[in-house]
Design a protein around this motif. Sequence first.
Motif, PDB file in Angstrom:
ATOM      1  N   LEU A  88      -4.137  27.659  10.631  1.00 12.69           N
ATOM      2  CA  LEU A  88      -3.864  29.095  10.694  1.00 12.69           C
ATOM      3  C   LEU A  88      -3.576  29.690   9.320  1.00 12.69           C
ATOM      4  CD1 LEU A  88      -1.626  29.342  13.883  1.00 12.69           C
ATOM      5  CD2 LEU A  88      -3.926  30.255  13.605  1.00 12.69           C
ATOM      6  N   TRP A  89      -2.865  28.939   8.485  1.00 11.86           N
ATOM      7  CA  TRP A  89      -2.508  29.463   7.161  1.00 11.86           C
ATOM      8  C   TRP A  89      -3.283  28.770   6.033  1.00 11.86           C
ATOM      9  CZ3 TRP A  89       1.368  29.343  10.994  1.00 11.86           C
ATOM     10  CH2 TRP A  89       1.899  30.605  11.319  1.00 11.86           C
ATOM     11  N   GLU A  90      -4.310  28.005   6.414  1.00 16.21           N
ATOM     12  CA  GLU A  90      -5.232  27.384   5.463  1.00 16.21           C
ATOM     13  C   GLU A  90      -4.508  26.668   4.320  1.00 16.21           C
ATOM     14  OE1 GLU A  90      -9.320  29.508   5.644  1.00 16.21           O
ATOM     15  OE2 GLU A  90      -7.861  31.010   5.031  1.00 16.21           O
ATOM     16  N   GLY A  91      -3.524  25.854   4.726  1.00 11.55           N
ATOM     17  CA  GLY A  91      -2.814  25.023   3.752  1.00 11.55           C
ATOM     18  C   GLY A  91      -1.706  25.714   3.000  1.00 11.55           C
ATOM     19  N   HIS A  92      -1.424  26.987   3.306  1.00  6.63           N
ATOM     20  CA  HIS A  92      -0.358  27.723   2.610  1.00  6.63           C
ATOM     21  C   HIS A  92       0.540  28.407   3.631  1.00  6.63           C
ATOM     22  CE1 HIS A  92      -2.469  27.037  -1.169  1.00  6.63           C
ATOM     23  NE2 HIS A  92      -3.575  27.422  -0.560  1.00  6.63           N
ATOM     24  N   PRO A  93       1.288  27.618   4.423  1.00  9.28           N
ATOM     25  CA  PRO A  93       2.102  28.211   5.495  1.00  9.28           C
ATOM     26  C   PRO A  93       3.347  28.896   4.939  1.00  9.28           C
ATOM     27  CG  PRO A  93       2.491  25.860   5.359  1.00  9.28           C
ATOM     28  CD  PRO A  93       1.400  26.156   4.379  1.00  9.28           C
ATOM     29  N   PRO A  94       3.882  29.862   5.674  1.00  9.12           N
ATOM     30  CA  PRO A  94       5.154  30.483   5.274  1.00  9.12           C
ATOM     31  C   PRO A  94       6.313  29.520   5.509  1.00  9.12           C
ATOM     32  CG  PRO A  94       4.455  31.309   7.405  1.00  9.12           C
ATOM     33  CD  PRO A  94       3.329  30.448   6.899  1.00  9.12           C
ATOM     34  N   ALA A  95       7.465  29.866   5.008  1.00 10.87           N
ATOM     35  CA  ALA A  95       8.632  28.974   5.112  1.00 10.87           C
ATOM     36  C   ALA A  95       9.020  28.717   6.568  1.00 10.87           C
ATOM     37  CB  ALA A  95       9.809  29.582   4.344  1.00 10.87           C
ATOM     38  N   GLU A  96       8.892  29.722   7.403  1.00 12.96           N
ATOM     39  CA  GLU A  96       9.270  29.585   8.818  1.00 12.96           C
ATOM     40  C   GLU A  96       8.016  29.455   9.689  1.00 12.96           C
ATOM     41  OE1 GLU A  96      12.471  29.377   9.859  1.00 12.96           O
ATOM     42  OE2 GLU A  96      12.966  29.390   7.729  1.00 12.96           O
ATOM     43  N   ALA A  97       7.112  28.595   9.292  1.00  7.31           N
ATOM     44  CA  ALA A  97       5.818  28.505   9.967  1.00  7.31           C
ATOM     45  C   ALA A  97       5.953  28.051  11.423  1.00  7.31           C
ATOM     46  CB  ALA A  97       4.893  27.559   9.207  1.00  7.31           C
ATOM     47  N   GLN A  98       6.782  27.026  11.694  1.00  9.94           N
ATOM     48  CA  GLN A  98       6.845  26.509  13.067  1.00  9.94           C
ATOM     49  C   GLN A  98       7.451  27.512  14.038  1.00  9.94           C
ATOM     50  OE1 GLN A  98       7.480  22.359  13.644  1.00  9.94           O
ATOM     51  NE2 GLN A  98       8.671  22.659  15.525  1.00  9.94           N
ATOM     52  N   PRO A  99       8.596  28.140  13.729  1.00  8.68           N
ATOM     53  CA  PRO A  99       9.092  29.178  14.645  1.00  8.68           C
ATOM     54  C   PRO A  99       8.117  30.333  14.824  1.00  8.68           C
ATOM     55  CG  PRO A  99      10.798  28.547  13.071  1.00  8.68           C
ATOM     56  CD  PRO A  99       9.538  27.884  12.626  1.00  8.68           C
ATOM     57  N   THR A 100       7.414  30.683  13.738  1.00 10.37           N
ATOM     58  CA  THR A 100       6.416  31.754  13.836  1.00 10.37           C
ATOM     59  C   THR A 100       5.290  31.356  14.767  1.00 10.37           C
ATOM     60  OG1 THR A 100       6.941  32.447  11.571  1.00 10.37           O
ATOM     61  CG2 THR A 100       4.865  33.231  12.510  1.00 10.37           C
ATOM     62  N   LEU A 101       4.814  30.110  14.629  1.00 14.17           N
ATOM     63  CA  LEU A 101       3.766  29.608  15.520  1.00 14.17           C
ATOM     64  C   LEU A 101       4.230  29.661  16.971  1.00 14.17           C
ATOM     65  CD1 LEU A 101       1.074  28.047  16.115  1.00 14.17           C
ATOM     66  CD2 LEU A 101       2.378  25.935  15.725  1.00 14.17           C
ATOM     67  N   GLU A 102       5.435  29.217  17.231  1.00 16.45           N
ATOM     68  CA  GLU A 102       5.952  29.187  18.600  1.00 16.45           C
ATOM     69  C   GLU A 102       6.068  30.593  19.175  1.00 16.45           C
ATOM     70  OE1 GLU A 102       9.512  27.006  17.919  1.00 16.45           O
ATOM     71  OE2 GLU A 102       8.506  25.042  17.909  1.00 16.45           O
ATOM     72  N   SER A 103       6.420  31.547  18.316  1.00 19.67           N
ATOM     73  CA  SER A 103       6.509  32.929  18.807  1.00 19.67           C
ATOM     74  C   SER A 103       5.117  33.475  19.121  1.00 19.67           C
ATOM     75  CB  SER A 103       7.209  33.815  17.779  1.00 19.67           C
ATOM     76  OG  SER A 103       6.398  34.002  16.627  1.00 19.67           O
ATOM     77  N   TYR A 104       4.111  33.106  18.310  1.00 18.77           N
ATOM     78  CA  TYR A 104       2.742  33.525  18.595  1.00 18.77           C
ATOM     79  C   TYR A 104       2.262  32.951  19.928  1.00 18.77           C
ATOM     80  CZ  TYR A 104       2.079  35.226  13.777  1.00 18.77           C
ATOM     81  OH  TYR A 104       2.159  35.920  12.592  1.00 18.77           O
ATOM     82  N   VAL A 105       2.617  31.691  20.200  1.00 17.71           N
ATOM     83  CA  VAL A 105       2.210  31.069  21.466  1.00 17.71           C
ATOM     84  C   VAL A 105       2.856  31.796  22.643  1.00 17.71           C
ATOM     85  CG1 VAL A 105       2.358  28.964  22.859  1.00 17.71           C
ATOM     86  CG2 VAL A 105       1.722  28.821  20.432  1.00 17.71           C
ATOM     87  N   CYS A 106       4.122  32.210  22.488  1.00 17.46           N
ATOM     88  CA  CYS A 106       4.777  32.974  23.557  1.00 17.46           C
ATOM     89  C   CYS A 106       4.060  34.293  23.819  1.00 17.46           C
ATOM     90  CB  CYS A 106       6.235  33.236  23.180  1.00 17.46           C
ATOM     91  SG  CYS A 106       7.281  31.768  23.241  1.00 17.46           S
ATOM     92  N   VAL A 107       3.673  34.966  22.732  1.00 20.29           N
ATOM     93  CA  VAL A 107       2.927  36.224  22.871  1.00 20.29           C
ATOM     94  C   VAL A 107       1.611  35.971  23.600  1.00 20.29           C
ATOM     95  CG1 VAL A 107       1.675  37.993  21.585  1.00 20.29           C
ATOM     96  CG2 VAL A 107       3.964  37.312  20.858  1.00 20.29           C
TER      97      VAL A 107
END
Length: 302
Positions: free
Chosen positions: A48-67
């Motif tokens: 998703l971030w092509e090797g440059h994830p943000p600091a809070e990548a995992q919580p952000t991913l989990e929130s996207y999955v909830c959406v």
Amino acid sequence: MLGTLRVDRMGAVLGAHHLGGPKPRQILELLLLHLGTPISKERLIELLWEGHPPAEAQPTLESYVCVLRRHLQPGAGRTGPLQTVNGGYVMEKSLVDLDLDRFDALFRHAQQSSASEALPLLREALALAALPLLGDELVPAWAAEERTLHAARVTAARILAAETATALLLTEESVDWANQALVGDPLNEHAWTALILGLEHAGRHAEGLQAFETFRRALDLELGCAPGTALRAAQARLLQATADDEFSDVLSALFLLHDQCQRAVRSPNGPAFLHVEPAAPDVLREAGIVLDSFLRRARFGV
């Protein structure tokens, strides 16, 4: 997935813009590309971030999955097709009818079927694949790679459809499928072979020779090599089919002598020593007589 992304959820049609934004949409696309196979959170973050994830990548991913779940399976929670597995997510294959998956299944079935059974399967598969995979997802590198892989499968299916149609004597359909394969892969020798054999079986010998010469020139210009054995044999047949009786005999003699020169085998003494397997003397003598007679008439008019 083929063409514009569209989800039919119990009769309600959702487009890409209904899924909560670009990242939730891409999560869905990645999970559908691997339908039935779990993808870890780490792998999804990397893509998703092509090797440059943000600091809070995992919580952000989990929130996207909830959406995404709210849009795909409202009220179903974790019991719908988008399911959580140990360390990742998966789209449950038994709960999803995916056009890409149907294309692959039809193509595999056709590869294992007789010609009469395979052609309807290939027609159905190629009708599904009329539009490119992920046609709206133009930016991510993973989408481009998946499109390239899928395009190669579509080309292979078109070539098989051309070969199958030729076997069933449906030569016009064969030529059409071969031409479609060449649109996607202009230097594909299997596609050119299918096209030229289709033209040969259709009795369109001059067109077959023209197609051979077009491919030969393109291959020499782009790759510096020549067509393979199957295409050269087809060219020989087409030349003979378009020649008059006398010239056909001359061509046959030339092909025989050419094959004789090319039929070299390795000697037991090592790769530097070659010897030629002789053809039957009477066959070579007859070929020589044909050529001598033709050349005498061409030179002296006798």
